[in-house]
Enzyme design. Structure first.
Site, mmCIF file in Angstrom:
data_model
loop_
_atom_site.group_PDB
_atom_site.id
_atom_site.type_symbol
_atom_site.label_atom_id
_atom_site.label_comp_id
_atom_site.label_asym_id
_atom_site.label_seq_id
_atom_site.Cartn_x
_atom_site.Cartn_y
_atom_site.Cartn_z
ATOM 1 N N ILE A 147 0.816 -1.212 0.000
ATOM 2 C CA ILE A 147 0.000 0.000 0.000
ATOM 3 C C ILE A 147 0.854 1.268 0.000
ATOM 4 C CG2 ILE A 147 -0.257 0.094 2.529
ATOM 5 C CD1 ILE A 147 -3.199 0.971 1.983
ATOM 6 N N CYS A 379 36.483 4.533 12.950
ATOM 7 C CA CYS A 379 35.554 5.334 13.742
ATOM 8 C C CYS A 379 35.683 4.973 15.234
ATOM 9 C CB CYS A 379 34.133 5.170 13.225
ATOM 10 S SG CYS A 379 32.994 6.450 13.828
ATOM 11 N N HIS A 513 35.115 6.896 7.825
ATOM 12 C CA HIS A 513 34.706 5.578 7.336
ATOM 13 C C HIS A 513 35.250 5.377 5.911
ATOM 14 C CE1 HIS A 513 31.808 4.203 10.429
ATOM 15 N NE2 HIS A 513 31.692 5.504 10.673
ATOM 16 N N GLU A 515 35.429 2.822 4.135
ATOM 17 C CA GLU A 515 34.667 1.858 3.326
ATOM 18 C C GLU A 515 33.629 2.536 2.440
ATOM 19 O OE1 GLU A 515 32.492 1.909 7.420
ATOM 20 O OE2 GLU A 515 34.504 2.225 6.598
#
Length: 541
Positions: A147, A379, A513, A515
Site C-alpha cells: 500500500i 571510527c 569511514h 569503506e
C-alpha cells in the site's frame, strides 16, 4: 532528454533489485553513457539515520552527508561514482515537504491529495535526479502491491505518458521459486506479480527472474507468453559466486539489446575487460589470507556491508581472497582473546554505537598492538585504540569515552560540542540530528602527516573521507600520547582524524569511514594498504 529505467520488484522483498539496477547501470556506463541512479524508499521514516542496524542494516552516508539506504552503497561501488541526497528519498520526506508547502500556502488553498500533490512531488524529485544524465535508473523499494508503494507506482505510470514511450522502460524483478518436492520451477508467482503491476497500469518491458537453479528456455518462453514480454527480454538472475559477476551474467544474456531497442540507444557494446579481470580474481584468486573482523552486529552482517565489500575490492586488486573470521566482541569479554585472534593475518575493529561489546574490542586492539598484528580501527575502532593506549601504556586506568562513562576523569573521547566550545572553531561543519545530537556527517578534508602510514597509503597531503559520528578524540591528551609512541597522523581543523603506533608493523586508526568510498575498480587506499600489510605479515594463516 534524459531517459528513465524503472526497476520494480514483485512476490517478496530482498530479491536483489539494487544489484539488478546497479548491474544494468554498470553495463550502460561502460558503453560511454552518463548514468544516474535513484532509490525510492516507501517507508515513512524521513531517513534510516535513526533506525536500528538490526532493523534496517547499514546506513550508507553520501558525500554531502545524507543518511540513506544501503543500496546507494551498491550504486557507488558498481558505478564508481559519488552520490548525494538527491539520489535517495523516502515517503516520509515527500509527505514532509508537501505538508510544509501546504502550511506556507503554496497550494493556494487547494485540497491536498495523493493525486496530484504527492505524485507531483515524487515526479519533481525524480526529474531533478536525472538532470545532466543520459539515463536515470530508478529503483522502487518494497514489493508491488504494498500500500505504501502505490503513489510511486502511480508516478511511474504517469511519467510514461508524459515523457513518451521511447524514453521510459519498466523492468520488473520477480522470484522464480524452485519446489524441491515437485522438482519444478514455479512461474505462477511471477505471473501474479505482473498481473498486479498491470492492474495498476504498468506493463513491464523486461522481466528479471531471481532463481537458485538454472532456468531453461522452455520456462522462459512460458513466462514471456503468459506475461506478454518478448522472449529476449526475459533475463535470469541466477545466484552468482559474487555480486560483481551479475553484470557479466546479464551481458551473456544480451540484456542490453532489448534495453537499447526500447530506449532507442545506439551503442550496446560495453567495454568490460577490466571488470571481467577483477571478477576473475575474486572467484579464482592467486592467494588467500585471514582477517579477524571484530564487531557486535554479527547476527546481521548487512550492518557492515560497505566494509565487507571494501575488503573484497582490496583483495581483488591484490589478487587475494580475504577470508573474514567474524569475531563477536562480547565473546572476547567472556573468554580468552587468544582463542579468537590467534593465527590471523590482520585485525579490524569496526565502528558502532553504544557500550555493548566495547571492552572486547579494546582487548582485541591490545592483542594487535602487543603481538604486532597489522591493525585497522575505523571510527569507534580508532577511539578505542586511543583508550586502550591510554590505559595500558600511559597508565590511565579509568581512561574512557564519555559515551560509555560520563564521569570518567580521563575522557580520551568526548562530545564534539565540547571541542567546538573549547576551540571556538567555526570551520567544523556539523549536523544536528532530530534526536538532539550534534553529528559530523558526510565528507571532510583531512591533512596527512609526512612519512606516516596514512600519507603512504593515499600518497597525498590532503584527503577527503566520509564521517558519521558525534564523539571526538580529546586533543588534551595529544602530547602524552605522542610522547609515548602513538602519533597523530591525520587532522581536520584541529580534530584528530588518524592515529598510528610507532614500532609496529602496521597500526592505523581512522575517525572516518574509508569503506564508504571504496569501489571495485578503485579500492579505498587505507583498506588496500591494510590488506597489503596483512598479506605481508609473518603470522601463519
Amino acid at each position: 532528454m534524459t531517459k528513465y529505467i524503472f526497476v520494480t520488484g514483485g512476490v517478496l522483498s530482498s530479491l536483489g533489485k539494487g544489484i539488478t539496477a546497479a548491474s544494468i547501470g554498470t553495463l550502460l556506463k561502460h558503453t560511454g553513457l552518463r548514468i544516474g541512479v535513484l532509490k525510492l524508499d516507501p517507508y515513512i521514516n524521513v531517513d534510516p539515520g535513526t533506525m536500528s542496524p538490526l532493523e534496517h542494516g547499514e546506513v550508507f552516508v553520501t558525500k554531502d552527508g545524507a543518511e540513506t539506504d544501503l543500496d546507494l552503497g551498491h550504486y557507488e561501488r558498481f558505478l564508481d561514482t559519488s552520490l548525494t541526497h538527491n539520489n535517495n528519498f523516502t515517503t516520509g520526506q515527500v509527505y514532509k515537504t508537501v505538508i510544509e508547502n501546504e502550511r506556507k500556502g503554496q497550494y493556494l488553498g487547494k485540497t491536498i491529495q495523493v493525486v496530484p500533490h504527492i505524485v507531483n512531488e515524487i515526479k519533481e524529485r525524480i526529474i531533478r535526479a536525472g538532470i545532466g544524465k543520459d539515463i536515470l535508473i530508478v529503483e522502487l523499494g518494497g514489493t508491488t502491491g504494498d500500500i505504501e508503494g502505490l503513489p510511486f507506482l502511480e508516478t511511474i505510470r504517469q511519467m510514461k505518458h508524459e515523457l513518451g514511450k521511447t524514453n521510459v522502460m519498466n523492468i520488473h524483478v520477480t522470484l522464480l521459486p524452485y519446489i524441491k518436492a515437485a522438482g519444478e520451477l514455479k512461474t505462477k508467482p511471477t505471473q501474479h506479480s505482473v498481473q498486479e503491476l498491470r492492474r495498476i497500469g504498468i506493463a513491464p518491458h523486461m522481466l528479471v527472474l531471481r532463481a537458485e537453479v538454472p532456468v531453461d528456455s522452455e520456462v522462459k518462453r512460458k513466462i514471456a507468453y503468459s506475461c506478454d514480454v518478448d522472449e529476449d527480454s526475459v533475463i535470469v538472475a541466477e545466484d552468482a559466486k559474487t555480486i560483481y559477476e551479475v553484470p557479466l551474467n546479464f551481458l551473456k544474456q544480451d540484456i542490453l539489446t532489448p534495453i537499447c531497442k526500447q530506449l532507442e540507444l545506439e551503442n550496446c557494446k560495453p567495454q568490460m575487460d577490466e571488470w571481467t579481470s577483477l571478477v576473475h580474481k575474486i572467484i579464482m584468486p592467486e592467494n588467500e589470507m585471514k582477517i579477524a573482523f571484530v564487531g557486535k552486529y554479527l547476527d546481521l552482517k548487512e550492518s557492515y556491508k560497505s566494509l565487507t565489500e571494501a575488503l573484497i575490492h582490496a583483495g581483488a586488486n591484490l589478487d587475494t581472497k580475504v577470508n573474514i573470521k567474524w569475531v563477536d566482541s562480547e565473546k572476547i569479554e567472556e573468554e580468552s582473546v587468544d582463542k579468537f585472534l590467534q593465527n590471523v593475518d590482520g585485525i579490524l575493529v569496526a565502528g558502532g554505537f553504544g557500550e555493548r561489546g566495547v571492552e572486547g574490542k579494546i582487548e582485541a586492539i591490545r592483542y594487535a598492538r602487543e603481538n604486532k598484528v597489522p591493525f585497522l580501527g575505523i571510527c569507534l575502532g580508532m577511539q578505542l585504540s586511543m583508550i586502550e593506549f591510554a590505559r595500558n601504556v600511559l597508565g590511565l586506568e579509568d581512561a574512557n569515552s564519555v559515551e560509555f562513562d560520563k564521569k570518567t576523569t580521563n575522557p580520551i573521547i568526548y562530545l564534539i560540542d565540547e571541542f567546538i566550545d573549547a576551540s571556538g572553531s567555526k570551520q567544523v561543519r556539523t549536523t544536528t540530528s532530530p534526536m538532539g545530537g550534534t553529528l559530523r556527517l558526510g565528507e571532510y578534508e583531512c591533512e596527512t602527516k609526512e612519512n606516516s602510514r596514512l600519507r603512504e597509503a593515499y600518497d597525498s597531503s590532503v584527503i577527503y573521507e566520509r564521517h558519521r559520528h558525534r564523539y571526538e578524540a580529546n586533543p588534551k591528551y595529544r602530547e602524552a600520547l605522542e610522547a609515548n609512541g602513538m602519533e597523530i597522523t591525520g587532522e581536520s581543523h584541529g580534530l584528530i582524524e588518524a592515529v598510528e603506533v610507532k614500532n609496529h608493523p602496521w597500526f592505523l586508526g581512522v575517525q572516518f569511514h574509508p569503506e564508504f568510498t571504496s569501489r571495485l575498480q578503485n579500492p579505498n587506499p587505507a583498506i588496500l594498504a591494510f590488506v597489503k600489510a596483512a598479506m605481508n605479515s609473518e603470522v601463519d594463516a
